[in-house]
Each structure stands twice: as C-alpha cells, then as structure tokens.
Design an enzyme around this catalytic site. Structure first.
Site, mmCIF file in Angstrom:
data_model
loop_
_atom_site.group_PDB
_atom_site.id
_atom_site.type_symbol
_atom_site.label_atom_id
_atom_site.label_comp_id
_atom_site.label_asym_id
_atom_site.label_seq_id
_atom_site.Cartn_x
_atom_site.Cartn_y
_atom_site.Cartn_z
ATOM 1 N N SER A 1 100.037 95.770 101.927
ATOM 2 C CA SER A 1 98.675 96.090 101.504
ATOM 3 C C SER A 1 97.767 94.872 101.358
ATOM 4 C CB SER A 1 98.698 96.895 100.205
ATOM 5 O OG SER A 1 99.532 96.280 99.244
ATOM 6 N N HIS B 1 99.211 102.469 104.123
ATOM 7 C CA HIS B 1 98.167 101.891 104.987
ATOM 8 C C HIS B 1 98.404 102.147 106.471
ATOM 9 C CE1 HIS B 1 96.306 99.785 101.625
ATOM 10 N NE2 HIS B 1 97.545 99.602 101.201
ATOM 11 N N LYS C 1 93.614 106.747 101.153
ATOM 12 C CA LYS C 1 93.198 105.632 102.004
ATOM 13 C C LYS C 1 92.594 106.193 103.299
ATOM 14 C CE LYS C 1 95.672 102.554 99.225
ATOM 15 N NZ LYS C 1 96.975 102.355 98.596
HETATM 16 C C1 LIG Z 1 97.511 102.255 97.339
HETATM 17 C C2 LIG Z 1 98.981 102.142 97.466
HETATM 18 C C3 LIG Z 1 99.837 102.930 96.696
HETATM 19 C C4 LIG Z 1 99.326 103.810 95.585
HETATM 20 O O1 LIG Z 1 98.683 104.930 96.064
HETATM 21 P P1 LIG Z 1 97.602 105.663 95.151
HETATM 22 O O2 LIG Z 1 97.489 107.011 95.735
HETATM 23 O O3 LIG Z 1 96.365 104.842 95.220
HETATM 24 O O4 LIG Z 1 98.176 105.688 93.750
HETATM 25 C C5 LIG Z 1 101.184 102.854 96.940
HETATM 26 N N1 LIG Z 1 101.683 102.017 97.882
HETATM 27 C C6 LIG Z 1 100.888 101.218 98.618
HETATM 28 C C7 LIG Z 1 101.498 100.313 99.639
HETATM 29 C C8 LIG Z 1 99.515 101.245 98.423
HETATM 30 O O5 LIG Z 1 98.729 100.441 99.135
#
Ligand SMILES: *Cc1c(COP(=O)(O)O)cnc(C)c1O
Length: 387
Positions: free
Chosen positions: A178, A206, A237
């Site tokens: 991320s 992602h 995302k």
């Molecule tokens: C954003 C993210 C999460 C958490 O997801 P949310 O739905 O925002 O709680 C988990 N793992 C990764 C790699 C992320 O980038």
C-alpha cells in the site's frame, strides 16, 4: 487536570519528530479536483483509483436501495441484518474473483483481524512480509500465534521462516504494497506454501478492480485463484464504496461465519452500500476503459518522473511513491506542493520504516493527461531530488 498517561508529553514528542498528523477537511466529493480546507486542489492521494466513488450510477444504486430497504441494516449478519443485497453481493464477488464463496465484512481492517484470529491460535505460526498492512499484523497479535516476519518480497527469507514455523502455518502478504506500490511475487510465494504445507492469504486491497482486468492480482500474475486458499479484497478503494470480503472455499467461509469475531459481533453494512458495490462491479465491465486509462496515466507519470530524475520506487501500479528519507523532507515537499495547489500526502513512520518517509502519489482514472503534466511541473519546481 492530571495527565496520568502523559498524553501532552507524548503529543509533544510526535510534534518534535515531525510525526504529528492533522486531518484535512474535504468539502467536495472524492475526485481529481477537490475543495479542501477552503481551497481548490488537485488531488493525488485518494485510493479511488477508478473514479467510481462519486459515479452517478453508483450513487443512484445506493439511493434506490435506501428508498426501497431503508438505510440501516439494523442487526448483525447472524441475527437479522443479512439482506438479500448482501447475499447477492457475496455471490457476485465470489464469481468475480474466481472463488467458490465470499463473505462480506464491514471493513478491510475487520476482515484481516477476523480471519487471522479465527484461523490461528497459540502454538501456530503466521509468517508475514515486513511491509504488510497494519491490520494483518494486528490480526496476528490478536490470534496469539507466533508472528515471523520476512524481508520485503524476499522468497529466501520466507523459506527460512517456513523452516522455523511450528503448528498450523499461514503465510500472509499484501498483493500490491500500500505504501510502495510494488507487487508481491505471488507465484513464488504460493509454491513455497505448497512445499511447506502452509496456507496462503493474499490481501488484494490495492489490486482488486485495477489489476488482472479488474479481477485482481492473482489473475494479473497468471495464477488460478484456487491456488490461494484465503483471498481478501476491499471495496473502499478501486470499487469506490465501502467494506471488504474474504473469499475461498465453502468450508473456509462456513468456518469464518462461525468463528470470525469481527464478523459475528458487529452490525452488517447498510444494504445500500451493498447495492452501490453491485453497481461498481457492473461498471468494471461496462466502463472497462477506466482501467485502461489509469494504465496510460501511470505510464505517462513514470516516464515524466524518470526524465526529471525523481526518486521513483519500483512500482507499475497507481501507487507511485517518491522516496525522500527523512520525515521532515517529506513534509516540506508535501507543503511545497500544497502551496502550488496539489494535494500529495507525506507518509512517515510508523506507517513506513524509519528513514523511508515518502510522498505517496496516487493516480486515478478521474485524472486527465493534463493533470499529470501539471503534477510533474509542480514536482520539478518543488526541487525533489534523489536521496
Ligand atoms: C486499506 C487497506 C486495508 C483496510 O481496508 P479498509 O476497508 O479501509 O479497512 C487492508 N489492507 C490493505 C493492504 C489496505 O491497503
């Protein structure tokens, strides 16, 4: 008032180390051109990679569902909060990622914590990449299993840890990291897991929606999704909505329904959020040009940044960090960009390792080629050089 926890001191220490975090207030929808803290800015820090967060078709799906089914879900999934929209979304998601079944969670954080703590217990081992998302590390803590971490994307390091592992073994990795944007060597990791009789869990927060034609990182890497027993994807995302899911076989999903505490002891997502996500899945097909356009913008940015000698990291994804080192430098660069009207976040420890503070630039299909040119101009004026 007394301060037995020394909160004042602890805050002051963060300020001195340039680690204090401030929230900005967004006054427009999430999009390329935003209104933020009273200013018009060009936004290069959202995870809305396809520009679906404000898409009229998604908004309309949510509105219609709210009118028809009300807003709140009213209960947890196991009581009476599991609506037919949640159920339909689980089937569509499983189908989309090529797994037999999927289980919705209220967020990616909760999915990761819930799955790892449900699968493992004291005496077991969870093996994780050093740069994995915080939620994966927190899940390991909660499970009481032994946590072994291996150097980033290092298959030899992983194999060493697998040698040391005892009990049931779960290997966990982000697909796209991320804060780095690079891709884990998933086929190699999967092969090692098979050799050492470990299960593999991939967090595709992602990758889903943007890689593998939108089907995610496993497809991108040419793997069969069935090679990965535990697949996790988020909906906040690239899909532009909210929530997350875990996909795998029938037994895994049935077990998680019984045992994942972050699934059981929480209110289900509003059904309209499930309806919005169903609409996003439609758009991944009907507006597949968004994925294509994002790829073009990434290529344009990388080429321009390379010509300017900017400290690019090895990423081909929408996450294009510029490595600056000291937190103070990252903050100064971010401020310099803000003065020119560009919002790019400075990412500092503990989100990234010491001395690897960076600007985290994210691109979106909502940007246009001109936006990238403007950003590159601004970056060259901000005098960001190689560390
Ligand atoms: C954003 C993210 C999460 C958490 O997801 P949310 O739905 O925002 O709680 C988990 N793992 C990764 C790699 C992320 O980038």
């Amino acid at each position: 008032m007394s301060d037995p926890f020394q909160l004042g001191q602890r805050l002051q220490a963060r300020r001195e180390q340039h680690l204090y975090r401030h929230r900005r207030v967004l006054e427009s929808p999430q999009q390329a051109r935003i209104q933020c803290d009273g200013r018009a800015l060009l936004n290069f820090c959202s995870n809305d990679y396809l520009g679906l967060a404000r898409h009229p078709y998604v908004v309309q799906a949510a509105q219609q569902a709210a009118e028809q089914f009300g807003f709140g879900s009213g209960a947890s999934h196991l009581v009476i909060g599991h609506s037919h929209l949640h159920h339909e979304l689980e089937e569509r998601l499983a189908d989309w990622v090529g797994q037999p079944r999927a289980l919705l969670f209220s967020s990616g954080y909760m999915a990761n914590v819930g799955v790892i703590s449900a699968l493992l217990e004291r005496g077991d081992t969870v093996v994780q990449d050093k740069l994995n998302h915080a939620s994966l590390l927190d899940g390991a803590q909660l499970s009481r299993a032994r946590l072994l971490r291996y150097p980033h994307n290092d298959l030899q390091g992983l194999e060493q840890r697998l040698h040391q592992a005892r009990g049931r073994v779960l290997v966990v990795t982000d697909s796209v990291f991320s804060m780095d944007g690079d891709l884990a060597p998933l086929p190699g990791i999967s092969e090692l897991c098979q050799r050492y009789d470990a299960w593999l869990m991939v967090d595709d927060a992602h990758g889903l929606g943007v890689l593998g034609g939108g089907h995610g990182s496993l497809v991108e890497c040419g793997m069969s999704p069935l090679q990965v027993p535990v697949y996790m994807g988020t909906l906040g995302k690239a899909l532009g909505t909210f929530g997350a899911f875990v996909a795998g076989d029938e037994t895994l999903v049935e077990y998680l329904i019984q045992a994942a505490r972050t699934y059981i002891y929480t209110t289900a997502l509003p059904p309209s959020v499930a309806a919005a996500t169903l609409a996003s899945l439609d758009l991944l097909v009907s507006e597949a040009w968004r994925i294509e356009k994002l790829q073009q913008l990434i290529a344009q940015f990388k080429q321009g940044a390379h010509q300017l000698g900017l400290p690019l990291m090895p990423s081909d994804t929408a996450i294009q960090p510029l490595l600056l080192g000291q937190s103070e430098r990252a903050l100064q660069a971010s401020d310099a960009l803000l003065k020119q009207g560009f919002l790019v976040s400075a990412i500092r420890p503990p989100t990234v390792p010491q001395n690897s503070a960076r600007l985290r630039i994210t691109l979106s299909a909502d940007h246009c080629a001109r936006d990238i040119e403007l950003l590159l101009d601004a970056l060259s004026r901000a005098a960001i050089t190689q560390v």
